[in-house]
Design a protein around this motif. Structure first.
Motif, PDB file in Angstrom:
ATOM      1  N   TYR A  84       0.853  -1.184   0.000  1.00 51.96           N
ATOM      2  CA  TYR A  84       0.000   0.000   0.000  1.00 51.96           C
ATOM      3  C   TYR A  84       0.891   1.238   0.000  1.00 51.96           C
ATOM      4  CZ  TYR A  84      -3.661  -3.275   1.372  1.00 51.96           C
ATOM      5  OH  TYR A  84      -4.538  -4.330   1.402  1.00 51.96           O
ATOM      6  N   PHE A 141      -3.685   3.650   4.804  1.00 49.73           N
ATOM      7  CA  PHE A 141      -4.115   3.662   3.416  1.00 49.73           C
ATOM      8  C   PHE A 141      -5.572   4.108   3.311  1.00 49.73           C
ATOM      9  CE2 PHE A 141      -5.797   1.446  -0.380  1.00 49.73           C
ATOM     10  CZ  PHE A 141      -4.910   1.919  -1.334  1.00 49.73           C
ATOM     11  N   VAL A 158      -2.392   0.378  -4.728  1.00 51.45           N
ATOM     12  CA  VAL A 158      -2.012  -0.937  -4.229  1.00 51.45           C
ATOM     13  C   VAL A 158      -1.094  -1.555  -5.273  1.00 51.45           C
ATOM     14  CG1 VAL A 158      -2.769  -3.197  -3.440  1.00 51.45           C
ATOM     15  CG2 VAL A 158      -4.201  -1.177  -3.034  1.00 51.45           C
TER      16      VAL A 158
END
Length: 648
Positions: A84, A141, A158
């Motif tokens: 992430y 994230f 991602v």
């Protein structure tokens, strides 16, 4: 028949009505369009002006999944894990400093990271996304994703990042990946657009670097619409790229791990090779390092510790390290002498403990001498004088030719970093290299693997495999690509008479199993696994005549870095060779005392496909062996623990 006046008038009236209806419809449509245009131009003018001026279509590259690397059993050695991360694009962000300040309110970004990000943003084109932070937690994230509308130019993504599940065990073989540098780009005439993505990772060393083009794959594309504030409005299209090639290596992860565990604490290297097809089953350099540190970002403290370690963990001793091979090279001198006819299979040479040339004495390791020996006995007892004499009869150039045929002084084509060529010296080489003539003493030193001769553990493994098989087997590391087996060509014959090979092999057999063998204590007692071997001790310092007169200082009395290197080569079973092993322990003092027992354990592990059975060892050594195995730090001990039992 002509129409009547009445019919003509009725038709005209019908046309007039249709015309009026059509005209009315047209007026209505024009009116609606006019009203719509009025609304667009007056009431919605600002909205459409923003769309016309600000909305645009951007093309974003989609990095492909890097190819996976497995061992010969399908065990993952190099994989990819979710990463992430958050990026920022200058042309969409506006005031980058303000956006970065807002971003730092949501996730931890150090002052150093922020400064590095700003530096990178200035260096890269305005449209290039710059990675601000990666390896974020899911919570971090999510915070960014929720606040994206208020963060122009910021994109939570991602991606995939490299991971090495087996850590140090395969560090020197696989190498590691790292961010593309300016130096990397300068080496390429037409670099892949992927390499322009900031912090895109490519292979830096080892298999990762040598097979980079295959492992990288090809990029995909995303077509996205962004507004004037740089915020992504929608995805217009996507084309996925092609993942990199998956590789299966010839290595066995259990044998590799066992070899590392067995060498722990030493500065050493070992190679295990299948003599039938050249497959490398293990190739180890110790101490090692964790390649994951380089992927995630190694600290200056960690890097300094690696650099200052006197055992050199970053160096791959198995293919880069070059050492005088010592007495292991005597098999080459023996074959050269036999082929040239300088020494017959049954000819003998008398060893009084020294060999004298032009008033200078070259000493044998056994001060009192070995007496009269043939080539087989000379190998068994590792008599230096026999090979001094043989070298004078055959000459250095023929010894060098035989060395090349046996794989020494040759750069073997393996996808590893800085694979060394080694050196089998000749008269012409010395003249070109030093502008000096070759001397008799040079030949004498070379005959026992000293002087200018240099070889890596890989060279010595190839030499041993070729001797055991009688064929020009070539080492290989890649077994399959995307599940398709890489073909192995049939190895040609060495072109040496079987009788000569048999004599040299028997000499190595006697080293382990003969009455006077120099490594008899490290023998294998199971008859179907008997091994043949050759010890070697390589001097790293000169012994003066004065020291020899008053008594040579023992290795135990010397500092570690001035002690002799310990070498050993072997293969088994002697009657049907399957595996060859070469091993060096830097400053290990003695090949028979230090290197041979370690090589035996590694060879037995390959033969047993797990921890060796105790009854493969002499009875007096079994308790010691059991204790040694119990102390080993194996990564997967339950998978091989069943091997620790007697075969009786």
């Amino acid at each position: 028949m002509p129409k009547s006046q009445k019919d003509t008038q009725a038709g005209r009236a019908s046309i007039t009505r249709r015309g009026l209806m059509l005209g009315a419809a047209q007026v209505a449509i024009v009116a609606v369009l006019g009203m719509r245009m009025r609304k667009m131009q007056l009431e919605q003018a600002d909205d459409y002006r923003m769309l016309a001026d600000g909305n645009s279509v951007k093309i974003r590259l989609i990095p492909p999944a890097r190819g996976l690397i497995y061992d010969r059993n399908g065990v993952l050695l190099a994989g990819n894990e979710q990463n992430y991360r958050v990026t920022i694009t200058r042309e969409d962000a506006g005031n980058v400093e303000d956006v970065l300040a807002d971003l730092r309110q949501l996730i931890p970004v150090t002052d150093t990271q922020a400064e590095e990000t700003l530096t990178e943003i200035r260096r890269q084109p305005p449209h290039a996304p710059i990675t601000v932070a990666e390896r974020l937690s899911w919570e971090e994230f999510s915070r960014i994703a929720v606040n994206t509308p208020a963060l122009p130019g910021v994109s939570p993504e991602v991606g995939l990042s490299r991971i090495y599940p087996r850590g140090p065990d395969f560090a020197h073989v696989l190498g590691y990946v790292g961010a593309v540098s300016d130096y990397d780009l300068k080496k390429l005439e037409d670099p892949d657009p992927l390499l322009r993505i900031p912090k895109f990772q490519i292979g830096k060393t080892g298999v990762e670097a040598k097979l980079e083009d295959e492992l990288r794959g090809s990029a995909g594309q995303r077509r996205i619409e962004v507004n004037s504030l740089g915020r992504e409005m929608r995805e217009l299209g996507r084309r996925e790229g092609d993942p990199g090639v998956n590789l299966q290596l010839t290595l066995d992860y259990r044998l590799q791990n066992f070899a590392h565990a067995r060498l722990k604490g030493e500065s050493a290297a070992a190679v295990v090779m299948d003599v039938t097809n050249g497959d490398i089953l293990a190739i180890v350099s110790d101490p090692s390092f964790d390649p994951n540190m380089f992927v995630r970002g190694i600290s200056s403290v960690e890097y300094k510790a690696l650099m200052e370690n006197d055992h050199r963990p970053l160096a791959d001793k198995s293919v880069q390290g070059l050492y005088p091979p010592g007495s292991t090279f005597k098999v080459v001198t023996a074959l050269a002498a036999l082929e040239s006819g300088a020494i017959g299979a049954d000819d003998t040479v008398y060893c009084p403990g020294y060999f004298e040339v032009a008033g200078r004495r070259f000493h044998c390791w056994k001060h009192g001498g070995h007496g009269r020996l043939n080539v087989q006995q000379a190998l068994e007892q590792s008599c230096d004088v026999f090979f001094y004499e043989a070298s004078q009869r055959v000459g250095i150039d023929k010894i060098a030719d035989m060395a090349h045929r046996m794989g020494v002084g040759v750069r073997h084509d393996l996808p590893m970093s800085a694979v060394a060529e080694g050196l089998a010296p000749t008269r012409a080489w010395k003249r070109e290299r030093y502008n000096k003539e070759w001397l008799i003493g040079d030949t004498i030193n070379a005959s026992i693997g000293q002087g200018y001769v240099l070889a890596s553990p890989l060279h010595l493994a190839v030499m041993t495999a070729r001797l055991a098989s009688g064929k020009v087997v070539v080492p290989r590391l890649v077994r399959a690509k995307n599940g398709v087996e890489v073909p192995v060509e049939e190895a040609p014959s060495l072109g040496l008479p079987e009788g000569w090979l048999r004599r040299v092999r028997q000499g190595m057999d006697d080293v382990m199993n003969g009455r006077h063998g120099t490594a008899a204590k490290a023998r294998i007692v199971l008859s179907n696994w008997k091994m043949a071997g050759k010890t070697g001790t390589s001097q790293v310092r000169n012994i003066t005549a004065a020291e020899r007169a008053r008594g040579v200082i023992s290795n135990a009395q010397l500092p570690w870095n001035r002690r002799d290197h310990a070498l050993f080569v072997c293969y088994a079973p002697v009657d049907n060779p399957k595996y060859a092993v070469s091993l060096i322990v830097e400053h290990g003092s003695g090949g028979s005392s230090t290197a041979a027992p370690i090589a035996r354990d590694i060879l037995l592990f390959a033969l047993a496909d797990g921890l060796p059975p105790l009854d493969a060892y002499p009875s007096g050594q079994r308790n010691e062996v059991q204790a040694r195995f119990d102390a080993l730090d194996l990564v997967n001990p339950e998978a091989v623990s069943s091997g620790i039992k007697s075969r009786a």
